[in-house]
Scaffold this motif. Sequence first.
Motif, PDB file in Angstrom:
ATOM      1  N   ILE A 370       0.837  -1.210   0.000  1.00  0.00           N
ATOM      2  CA  ILE A 370       0.000   0.000   0.000  1.00  0.00           C
ATOM      3  C   ILE A 370       0.870   1.258   0.000  1.00  0.00           C
ATOM      4  O   ILE A 370       0.612   2.221  -0.738  1.00  0.00           O
ATOM      5  CB  ILE A 370      -0.944  -0.015   1.207  1.00  0.00           C
ATOM      6  CG1 ILE A 370      -1.952  -1.187   1.074  1.00  0.00           C
ATOM      7  CG2 ILE A 370      -1.689   1.299   1.345  1.00  0.00           C
ATOM      8  CD1 ILE A 370      -2.814  -1.391   2.301  1.00  0.00           C
ATOM      9  N   LYS A 371       1.950   1.245   0.836  1.00  0.00           N
ATOM     10  CA  LYS A 371       2.845   2.399   0.887  1.00  0.00           C
ATOM     11  C   LYS A 371       3.505   2.629  -0.472  1.00  0.00           C
ATOM     12  O   LYS A 371       3.661   3.762  -0.924  1.00  0.00           O
ATOM     13  CB  LYS A 371       3.910   2.178   1.961  1.00  0.00           C
ATOM     14  CG  LYS A 371       3.378   2.242   3.389  1.00  0.00           C
ATOM     15  CD  LYS A 371       4.505   2.017   4.388  1.00  0.00           C
ATOM     16  CE  LYS A 371       3.992   2.061   5.811  1.00  0.00           C
ATOM     17  NZ  LYS A 371       5.071   1.803   6.784  1.00  0.00           N
ATOM     18  N   TYR A 372       3.890   1.522  -1.117  1.00  0.00           N
ATOM     19  CA  TYR A 372       4.547   1.648  -2.410  1.00  0.00           C
ATOM     20  C   TYR A 372       3.580   2.198  -3.467  1.00  0.00           C
ATOM     21  O   TYR A 372       3.938   3.057  -4.286  1.00  0.00           O
ATOM     22  CB  TYR A 372       5.095   0.290  -2.840  1.00  0.00           C
ATOM     23  CG  TYR A 372       5.813   0.314  -4.162  1.00  0.00           C
ATOM     24  CD1 TYR A 372       5.271  -0.292  -5.287  1.00  0.00           C
ATOM     25  CD2 TYR A 372       7.034   0.961  -4.291  1.00  0.00           C
ATOM     26  CE1 TYR A 372       5.928  -0.261  -6.497  1.00  0.00           C
ATOM     27  CE2 TYR A 372       7.704   1.004  -5.505  1.00  0.00           C
ATOM     28  CZ  TYR A 372       7.143   0.382  -6.608  1.00  0.00           C
ATOM     29  OH  TYR A 372       7.803   0.424  -7.801  1.00  0.00           O
ATOM     30  N   LEU A 373       2.331   1.741  -3.466  1.00  0.00           N
ATOM     31  CA  LEU A 373       1.340   2.242  -4.421  1.00  0.00           C
ATOM     32  C   LEU A 373       1.057   3.719  -4.189  1.00  0.00           C
ATOM     33  O   LEU A 373       0.930   4.503  -5.140  1.00  0.00           O
ATOM     34  CB  LEU A 373       0.055   1.422  -4.304  1.00  0.00           C
ATOM     35  CG  LEU A 373       0.137  -0.030  -4.803  1.00  0.00           C
ATOM     36  CD1 LEU A 373      -1.150  -0.770  -4.467  1.00  0.00           C
ATOM     37  CD2 LEU A 373       0.391  -0.067  -6.303  1.00  0.00           C
ATOM     38  N   ASN A 374       0.963   4.104  -2.926  1.00  0.00           N
ATOM     39  CA  ASN A 374       0.753   5.528  -2.613  1.00  0.00           C
ATOM     40  C   ASN A 374       1.926   6.366  -3.088  1.00  0.00           C
ATOM     41  O   ASN A 374       1.755   7.491  -3.584  1.00  0.00           O
ATOM     42  CB  ASN A 374       0.544   5.710  -1.111  1.00  0.00           C
ATOM     43  CG  ASN A 374      -0.777   5.121  -0.635  1.00  0.00           C
ATOM     44  OD1 ASN A 374      -1.737   5.008  -1.413  1.00  0.00           O
ATOM     45  ND2 ASN A 374      -0.840   4.745   0.633  1.00  0.00           N
ATOM     46  N   ILE A 376       3.939   5.699  -5.630  1.00  0.00           N
ATOM     47  CA  ILE A 376       3.872   5.819  -7.091  1.00  0.00           C
ATOM     48  C   ILE A 376       2.774   6.794  -7.508  1.00  0.00           C
ATOM     49  O   ILE A 376       2.940   7.599  -8.437  1.00  0.00           O
ATOM     50  CB  ILE A 376       3.631   4.433  -7.725  1.00  0.00           C
ATOM     51  CG1 ILE A 376       4.849   3.556  -7.501  1.00  0.00           C
ATOM     52  CG2 ILE A 376       3.305   4.533  -9.195  1.00  0.00           C
ATOM     53  CD1 ILE A 376       4.728   2.160  -8.036  1.00  0.00           C
ATOM     54  N   THR A 377       1.646   6.753  -6.784  1.00  0.00           N
ATOM     55  CA  THR A 377       0.533   7.655  -7.102  1.00  0.00           C
ATOM     56  C   THR A 377       0.943   9.106  -6.925  1.00  0.00           C
ATOM     57  O   THR A 377       0.640   9.979  -7.746  1.00  0.00           O
ATOM     58  CB  THR A 377      -0.674   7.338  -6.206  1.00  0.00           C
ATOM     59  OG1 THR A 377      -1.024   5.963  -6.379  1.00  0.00           O
ATOM     60  CG2 THR A 377      -1.856   8.211  -6.570  1.00  0.00           C
ATOM     61  N   ARG A 378       1.683   9.385  -5.836  1.00  0.00           N
ATOM     62  CA  ARG A 378       2.145  10.762  -5.596  1.00  0.00           C
ATOM     63  C   ARG A 378       3.114  11.198  -6.688  1.00  0.00           C
ATOM     64  O   ARG A 378       3.095  12.339  -7.136  1.00  0.00           O
ATOM     65  CB  ARG A 378       2.823  10.851  -4.224  1.00  0.00           C
ATOM     66  CG  ARG A 378       1.841  10.851  -3.057  1.00  0.00           C
ATOM     67  CD  ARG A 378       2.525  11.336  -1.782  1.00  0.00           C
ATOM     68  NE  ARG A 378       3.645  10.464  -1.421  1.00  0.00           N
ATOM     69  CZ  ARG A 378       3.529   9.384  -0.656  1.00  0.00           C
ATOM     70  NH1 ARG A 378       2.333   9.040  -0.179  1.00  0.00           N
ATOM     71  NH2 ARG A 378       4.581   8.666  -0.365  1.00  0.00           N
ATOM     72  N   GLN A 379       3.976  10.253  -7.119  1.00  0.00           N
ATOM     73  CA  GLN A 379       4.921  10.606  -8.183  1.00  0.00           C
ATOM     74  C   GLN A 379       4.202  10.957  -9.476  1.00  0.00           C
ATOM     75  O   GLN A 379       4.554  11.908 -10.173  1.00  0.00           O
ATOM     76  CB  GLN A 379       5.895   9.448  -8.421  1.00  0.00           C
ATOM     77  CG  GLN A 379       6.996   9.345  -7.382  1.00  0.00           C
ATOM     78  CD  GLN A 379       8.034   8.304  -7.774  1.00  0.00           C
ATOM     79  OE1 GLN A 379       7.708   7.331  -8.438  1.00  0.00           O
ATOM     80  NE2 GLN A 379       9.263   8.536  -7.369  1.00  0.00           N
ATOM     81  N   ARG A 380       3.171  10.173  -9.808  1.00  0.00           N
ATOM     82  CA  ARG A 380       2.420  10.415 -11.054  1.00  0.00           C
ATOM     83  C   ARG A 380       1.638  11.729 -10.972  1.00  0.00           C
ATOM     84  O   ARG A 380       1.512  12.453 -11.955  1.00  0.00           O
ATOM     85  CB  ARG A 380       1.471   9.250 -11.333  1.00  0.00           C
ATOM     86  CG  ARG A 380       2.186   7.965 -11.741  1.00  0.00           C
ATOM     87  CD  ARG A 380       1.200   6.827 -11.937  1.00  0.00           C
ATOM     88  NE  ARG A 380       0.282   7.111 -13.021  1.00  0.00           N
ATOM     89  CZ  ARG A 380       0.506   6.879 -14.306  1.00  0.00           C
ATOM     90  NH1 ARG A 380       1.670   6.343 -14.669  1.00  0.00           N
ATOM     91  NH2 ARG A 380      -0.389   7.157 -15.231  1.00  0.00           N
ATOM     92  N   SER A 381       1.102  12.026  -9.788  1.00  0.00           N
ATOM     93  CA  SER A 381       0.347  13.273  -9.653  1.00  0.00           C
ATOM     94  C   SER A 381       1.256  14.487  -9.726  1.00  0.00           C
ATOM     95  O   SER A 381       0.839  15.559 -10.150  1.00  0.00           O
ATOM     96  CB  SER A 381      -0.426  13.266  -8.330  1.00  0.00           C
ATOM     97  OG  SER A 381       0.476  13.186  -7.247  1.00  0.00           O
ATOM     98  N   ASN A 382       2.524  14.310  -9.292  1.00  0.00           N
ATOM     99  CA  ASN A 382       3.466  15.429  -9.339  1.00  0.00           C
ATOM    100  C   ASN A 382       4.174  15.543 -10.686  1.00  0.00           C
ATOM    101  O   ASN A 382       4.924  16.482 -10.908  1.00  0.00           O
ATOM    102  CB  ASN A 382       4.524  15.266  -8.237  1.00  0.00           C
ATOM    103  CG  ASN A 382       3.916  15.364  -6.848  1.00  0.00           C
ATOM    104  OD1 ASN A 382       2.924  16.069  -6.662  1.00  0.00           O
ATOM    105  ND2 ASN A 382       4.519  14.674  -5.874  1.00  0.00           N
TER     106      ASN A 382
END
Length: 438
Positions: A370-374, A376-382
């Motif tokens: 879950i931490k890893y997916l979060n 990656i999600t933050r990286q994509r949003s930024n």
Amino acid sequence: MEMKILQFNIQSLKRLGNKVLLELCLNNNQIDAAILSETWLNSNIETSMNGYNFAFSNRPDGFGGVGIYLRKNIKFSTFKINSEVENVGITTLNLNRNINIISLYSTPNTNNIQFKNGLDKIFTHIRQLRGPTLIVGDLNAKGASWDNHTTNRKGYILENLANDYNFRCINDGSPTYAVNSSNASAIDVTFINDNVRCTWKVINKLTNSNHNPIVVTVHSKFKAKTSTSKIITSKVLKDMNEVKVGHNLEEFIKTCNSTIQKNTIKINNSNKYIPKHWWTDTSQRLFRLRNAARKKYNQYKTMQNLELLDIAEKNLREHIKEQKNKNFSEVIDQISNPSCAKEMWAKIRNLKKYQCEKNVNNSWNTQDSIKYLNHITRQRSNNPNNDNSDANSNSNNEGIVEMNIENFSKFLNSRNLNSAKGNDPISYKMLVQLKDEE
């Protein structure tokens, strides 16, 4: 420096209290080696003793047996001779003058032919050894050279063989064995083959054994060789990484020598152990306070002293834990930011106390996912180029071949069928042999 040796038919090292009494005797009399017979040991018996290493030979039935305790600062090699007489021997390796010591035991039931053949094999092997050799043990042999009261055929055989191989008996005629005062005899014998001055003395009974212990003092220079200095290799390598190599060879050699000299420490009797690099002055102070509190409690066992000891132990324990965690974090930081891959793996290999399982799949749990997916999600949003990255991923997906039976068969045919198995363990050869279901 003389060497003090205890010779003793202990009649069971595993009997309650015998090992403890032996350990007290060795420490109180500063014994360098204890040569035992009739140890009566098997593989399940604890033989460790503080400050001593143990070489032994046991009998399958749990009786008989021989062994030699040797101080831990004396390095040695062990040997056993194929013989009808039970034996174990050691050769010291780091003394100014090395010595061979052999412990023997022969049961009263051994017939004279077996006794002679067994001893002949042992003396033949000893002839190949270098330096003085000390042979001790209970051979149930009574000879005129060491027993003033009685003799037997085994004693006659032992005397003749010892003379043939230039061994002399150093017994003084005192009895070493007695069931009662009327049948005392000397069946524990000591032989040496070199012109070394020795003293031999029977001492008071140590255990319930029918045999008396004997102290043999060999007067010769047997002091252990010790290194007076030690190079701290890890610090030398660390400093050498920062050295800049120029065109002047003499200057480079001079730098190397000064680096080695800088990281070389002297070792003496008061500095036998090298502390861990995370050990600080505070650690040393808390360690001494703990030892002082422990000594005070052992002398005066009061509740107040017990409380002081508990506090001192707790402070030291917490400090050590804190220092280890701090050191571990520093090592992790160094591994995470290495100057090169070689340095990183060198540091990982040095983590002997922090080894983990090679299979790291089990260490990745749901929360980590879950931490890893979060992350990656933050990286994509930024990432401002999300659209372009999606387009690139779609274009890459177009080149992926669909996995079906036909394509999988082509893949298998392109593989080396003799390749090693994987973790499954399933080889390519096994997969090729599979057939479609009808």
